[in-house]
Write a protein that holds these residues in place. Structure first.
Motif, PDB file in Angstrom:
ATOM      1  N   ILE A  67       0.834  -1.204   0.000  1.00 33.57           N
ATOM      2  CA  ILE A  67       0.000   0.000   0.000  1.00 33.57           C
ATOM      3  C   ILE A  67       0.869   1.255   0.000  1.00 33.57           C
ATOM      4  O   ILE A  67       0.631   2.201  -0.763  1.00 33.57           O
ATOM      5  CB  ILE A  67      -0.945   0.003   1.217  1.00 33.57           C
ATOM      6  N   PHE A  88      -0.089   2.411  -3.756  1.00 30.17           N
ATOM      7  CA  PHE A  88      -1.333   3.180  -3.820  1.00 30.17           C
ATOM      8  C   PHE A  88      -1.059   4.585  -4.347  1.00 30.17           C
ATOM      9  O   PHE A  88      -0.044   5.186  -4.011  1.00 30.17           O
ATOM     10  CB  PHE A  88      -1.972   3.240  -2.427  1.00 30.17           C
ATOM     11  N   TYR A  89      -2.008   5.128  -5.143  1.00 34.06           N
ATOM     12  CA  TYR A  89      -1.736   6.370  -5.864  1.00 34.06           C
ATOM     13  C   TYR A  89      -1.651   7.606  -4.960  1.00 34.06           C
ATOM     14  O   TYR A  89      -1.176   8.659  -5.389  1.00 34.06           O
ATOM     15  CB  TYR A  89      -2.799   6.597  -6.947  1.00 34.06           C
ATOM     16  N   LYS A 133      -0.545   7.385   2.259  1.00 37.40           N
ATOM     17  CA  LYS A 133      -1.468   7.064   3.354  1.00 37.40           C
ATOM     18  C   LYS A 133      -0.707   7.032   4.680  1.00 37.40           C
ATOM     19  O   LYS A 133       0.418   6.538   4.749  1.00 37.40           O
ATOM     20  CB  LYS A 133      -2.138   5.707   3.125  1.00 37.40           C
TER      21      LYS A 133
END
Length: 389
Positions: free
Chosen positions: A45, A49-50, A53
């Protein structure tokens, strides 16, 4: 005796290290695999992930999912941001202004249902029936009670004392307006509500009054509040009692046992059993409340309250309402190192003949009664009154 060469001792130490390491790997194999998978997903992630986070939010989400996978609604994960507030609820306290609200569809505003005496709202002259149009410049006309409470708590989280204050812009049904300035404080919420019911039967026979006792939870001080409330009702002329444990979803075994002890004669009340089969028995003493009683339940009567209703029914008390879920366990809180916590069901409640709520399928009311949607009439309460008379 021949001297053992150093090389032999070195080889022996290596062998011992290999054996211990191998044993540790075998013991930790299962948990290690789970840990590796968890860390692998986190890394994927973080790198794929773009959007970036926050790792802590991922950890909270994964912890919550792990506990949710147990399939037990009474077990859940509490992030650090929620745990402090949760601890207050266990002592019947909360941070707020001391009002309960409900959305009024006729007027389109949140309406004040109750005001706690001595609370910030009470001191600012907020009245039952007031409608809340806005908080400072924030329109709250479409807010739910939960969203409204969350908004007020956001002021309490601000840094300076001056920033913690806010103004409620209030309306009444006659078109009057008022402003009330205040800030949130720590409020004690009584675990019980009680009063004499103003029924037709009471009016016809003043010597036969029905006392109403709602037990919101069985958390800290609940049993003492129950005893105080019943004594006050008796002083006011109550000769029978309706005990309402609808929507009661929280409580401690000792508090619930203390309340049962007050209502019921001498005998075993219930047992707690842990995963290893160890059992603890709770019993009542010889003194008890000798007056006609009815207990109100619904589909949200869970945990300690469900057991309370079950034991009262087995003692001969009439139960009115809807069937309870049949999944009563007692929970413990395990605090984690980062300030978060896990609430887990640790004990199963058993009746004196060692049947669980699951075995019994919940508490089946002696008199089934269903509420009518969008009606101001409490049908179940009326059925409880009829059961007494």
């Amino acid at each position: 005796m021949k001297r053992v060469p150093k090389i032999v001792w070195s080889l022996l130490a290596c062998v011992i290290c290999i054996v211990v390491t191998a044993a540790a790997c075998l013991i930790l194999a299962d948990s290690g695999a789970s840990s590796d998978k968890y860390m692998e997903v986190i890394r994927v992630i973080e790198t794929t992930f773009y959007q970036p986070k926050d790792t802590s939010s991922l950890e909270d989400a994964s912890a919550s999912a792990m506990v949710a996978s147990l399939g037990d609604p009474a077990s859940y994960y509490l992030p650090a941001s929620e745990y402090e507030e949760y601890k207050l609820t266990l002592t019947n306290q909360y941070v707020g202004i001391g009002v309960t609200t409900q959305y009024n569809e006729n007027y389109g505003y949140l309406t004040v249902l109750s005001v706690t005496p001595g609370s910030p709202a009470d001191q600012a002259h907020v009245k039952v029936g007031n409608m809340i149009a806005s908080v400072d410049s924030i329109d709250v006309s479409t807010y739910t009670p939960e969203q409204f409470d969350e908004l007020l708590r956001s002021y309490d989280a601000k840094e300076t004392e001056a920033e913690k204050y806010f103004t409620l812009h209030l309306l009444n049904t006659q078109g009057g307006k008022a402003d009330a300035k205040m800030k949130c404080e720590l409020i004690y919420a009584e675990p019980v509500v009680y009063y004499i019911l103003d029924s037709d039967a009471n009016k016809a026979n003043s010597s036969s009054s029905v006392g109403y006792l709602r037990i919101r939870n069985f958390d800290d001080s609940a049993a003492a509040s129950v005893k105080t409330a019943v004594a006050a009702l008796q002083d006011s002329g109550a000769t029978s009692l309706i005990i309402d444990v609808r929507d009661n979803t929280s409580g401690k075994p000792a508090e619930m046992a203390d309340a049962l002890d007050y209502f019921l004669p001498k005998g075993d009340l219930f047992l707690l059993r842990d995963r290893d089969g160890k059992e603890t028995t709770y019993s009542s003493g010889s003194s008890y409340l000798n007056m006609p009683m009815v207990v109100l339940v619904n589909e949200n009567t869970t945990c300690a309250a469900e057991v309370f209703a079950c034991i009262m029914q087995q003692a001969g008390v009439t139960i009115v309402g809807r069937r309870t879920p049949g999944s009563a366990q007692s929970q413990v809180i395990v605090e984690l190192s980062d300030g978060s916590a896990v609430r887990l069901s640790k004990f199963e409640y058993l009746t004196p003949d060692k049947k669980s709520m699951t075995d019994l399928g919940g508490v089946t009311p002696d008199i089934a009664s269903y509420q009518i949607e969008d009606s101001d009439l409490d049908v179940q309460l009326e059925a409880a009154k009829d059961a007494l008379h």
